[in-house]
Design a protein around this motif. Structure first.
Motif, mmCIF file in Angstrom:
data_model
loop_
_atom_site.group_PDB
_atom_site.id
_atom_site.type_symbol
_atom_site.label_atom_id
_atom_site.label_comp_id
_atom_site.label_asym_id
_atom_site.label_seq_id
_atom_site.Cartn_x
_atom_site.Cartn_y
_atom_site.Cartn_z
ATOM 1 N N LEU A 50 0.949 -1.306 0.271
ATOM 2 C CA LEU A 50 -0.422 0.056 0.176
ATOM 3 C C LEU A 50 0.952 1.481 -0.268
ATOM 4 O O LEU A 50 2.112 1.176 0.489
ATOM 5 N N ILE A 51 0.142 2.232 -0.878
ATOM 6 C CA ILE A 51 1.418 3.355 -0.919
ATOM 7 C C ILE A 51 0.734 4.664 -0.295
ATOM 8 O O ILE A 51 -0.674 4.568 -1.086
ATOM 9 N N PHE A 52 0.799 4.994 0.116
ATOM 10 C CA PHE A 52 -0.338 6.441 0.973
ATOM 11 C C PHE A 52 0.329 7.446 0.498
ATOM 12 O O PHE A 52 1.231 7.679 0.511
ATOM 13 N N THR A 53 -0.491 8.994 -0.466
ATOM 14 C CA THR A 53 -0.105 10.019 -0.461
ATOM 15 C C THR A 53 -0.756 10.571 -0.754
ATOM 16 O O THR A 53 -2.021 11.137 -0.468
ATOM 17 N N PRO A 54 -0.416 11.874 0.137
ATOM 18 C CA PRO A 54 -1.121 13.473 0.303
ATOM 19 C C PRO A 54 -1.697 13.657 -1.222
ATOM 20 O O PRO A 54 -1.326 14.005 -1.978
ATOM 21 N N VAL A 55 -3.342 14.496 -0.652
ATOM 22 C CA VAL A 55 -3.950 14.799 -1.477
ATOM 23 C C VAL A 55 -4.346 16.007 -0.922
ATOM 24 O O VAL A 55 -4.826 16.242 0.269
ATOM 25 N N PRO A 56 -5.029 17.126 -1.726
ATOM 26 C CA PRO A 56 -5.715 18.682 -1.685
ATOM 27 C C PRO A 56 -6.736 18.022 -0.823
ATOM 28 O O PRO A 56 -8.131 18.845 0.277
ATOM 29 N N GLU A 57 -8.283 17.039 -1.369
ATOM 30 C CA GLU A 57 -9.468 17.061 -1.639
ATOM 31 C C GLU A 57 -9.782 15.998 -0.431
ATOM 32 O O GLU A 57 -8.721 15.545 0.370
ATOM 33 N N GLY A 58 -10.057 15.889 0.200
ATOM 34 C CA GLY A 58 -11.070 15.635 1.425
ATOM 35 C C GLY A 58 -11.840 14.111 0.608
ATOM 36 O O GLY A 58 -12.465 14.109 -0.307
ATOM 37 N N LYS A 59 -11.649 12.813 1.007
ATOM 38 C CA LYS A 59 -13.222 11.719 0.967
ATOM 39 C C LYS A 59 -14.992 12.743 0.797
ATOM 40 O O LYS A 59 -14.757 12.922 1.759
ATOM 41 N N THR A 60 -15.316 12.555 -0.003
ATOM 42 C CA THR A 60 -16.829 13.143 0.211
ATOM 43 C C THR A 60 -17.996 11.565 -0.209
ATOM 44 O O THR A 60 -18.839 11.815 0.380
ATOM 45 N N ILE A 61 -17.373 10.275 -0.753
ATOM 46 C CA ILE A 61 -18.103 9.157 -1.277
ATOM 47 C C ILE A 61 -17.673 8.176 -0.821
ATOM 48 O O ILE A 61 -16.461 8.012 -0.504
ATOM 49 N N LYS A 62 -18.954 7.265 -0.711
ATOM 50 C CA LYS A 62 -18.085 5.345 -0.900
ATOM 51 C C LYS A 62 -17.709 4.738 -1.771
ATOM 52 O O LYS A 62 -17.005 5.589 -2.279
ATOM 53 N N ASN A 63 -16.406 4.374 -0.735
ATOM 54 C CA ASN A 63 -14.889 4.233 -2.035
ATOM 55 C C ASN A 63 -15.697 3.378 -2.635
ATOM 56 O O ASN A 63 -16.753 2.726 -2.659
ATOM 57 N N ARG A 64 -14.641 3.342 -4.890
ATOM 58 C CA ARG A 64 -15.428 2.433 -4.882
ATOM 59 C C ARG A 64 -14.544 1.095 -5.561
ATOM 60 O O ARG A 64 -14.745 0.368 -5.894
ATOM 61 N N LEU A 65 -13.362 1.262 -4.880
ATOM 62 C CA LEU A 65 -12.674 0.225 -3.939
ATOM 63 C C LEU A 65 -12.166 -0.264 -2.697
ATOM 64 O O LEU A 65 -11.643 0.997 -2.245
ATOM 65 N N HIS A 66 -12.762 -1.406 -2.329
ATOM 66 C CA HIS A 66 -11.776 -1.461 -0.922
ATOM 67 C C HIS A 66 -11.238 -2.558 -0.612
ATOM 68 O O HIS A 66 -11.506 -3.282 -1.519
ATOM 69 N N LEU A 67 -10.603 -3.315 0.502
ATOM 70 C CA LEU A 67 -9.427 -4.243 1.113
ATOM 71 C C LEU A 67 -10.825 -4.838 1.876
ATOM 72 O O LEU A 67 -11.646 -4.245 2.834
ATOM 73 N N ASP A 68 -10.924 -6.116 1.131
ATOM 74 C CA ASP A 68 -11.167 -7.414 2.543
ATOM 75 C C ASP A 68 -10.624 -8.430 3.455
ATOM 76 O O ASP A 68 -9.046 -8.309 3.000
#
Length: 117
Positions: A50-68
């Motif tokens: 997993l690689i985490f990168t900074p973005v200026p916008e916040g999360k606003t809706i349900k993820n289209r991809l998620h981990l199980d």
């Protein structure tokens, strides 16, 4: 042609904090701890990561991809993740054998129940 799955990219408001949270939650090692690209893997030589990168916008809706994740003991694992800072989430799943949680930045993931035979 062959493809190798290298990693999943996760946008984050605070890439370092979220990367540290996931490293703790998964028990993974940190390969790169810079603020621009925080990378974790199961082991240094094991993919995917997993690689985490900074973005200026916040999360606003349900993820289209998620981990199980399928733990040995669902209830114990859910309790451990909640203690680390995860929260329960309702994404319209209803009554299911899995538990939907969100990480500290609101990214959904599921903790599955026992595998059906």
């Amino acid at each position: 042609m062959a493809l190798e799955w290298e990693q999943v990219n996760v946008d984050a408001a605070d890439a370092v904090a979220l990367g540290r949270w996931w490293a703790e939650a998964l028990g993974w090692v940190v390969l790169n701890d810079s603020a621009e690209e925080y990378e974790i893997r199961p082991r240094e030589d094991r993919l995917p990561g997993l690689i985490f990168t900074p973005v200026p916008e916040g999360k606003t809706i349900k993820n289209r991809l998620h981990l199980d994740f399928r733990p040995d003991e669902q209830d114990a694992e859910v309790a451990r993740l909640l203690a680390l800072g995860a929260r329960h989430a309702d994404v319209g799943q209803g009554d299911q054998p899995w538990v939907v949680l969100v990480d500290p930045e609101g990214n959904e993931f599921c903790v599955l129940g026992p595998r059906r035979s």
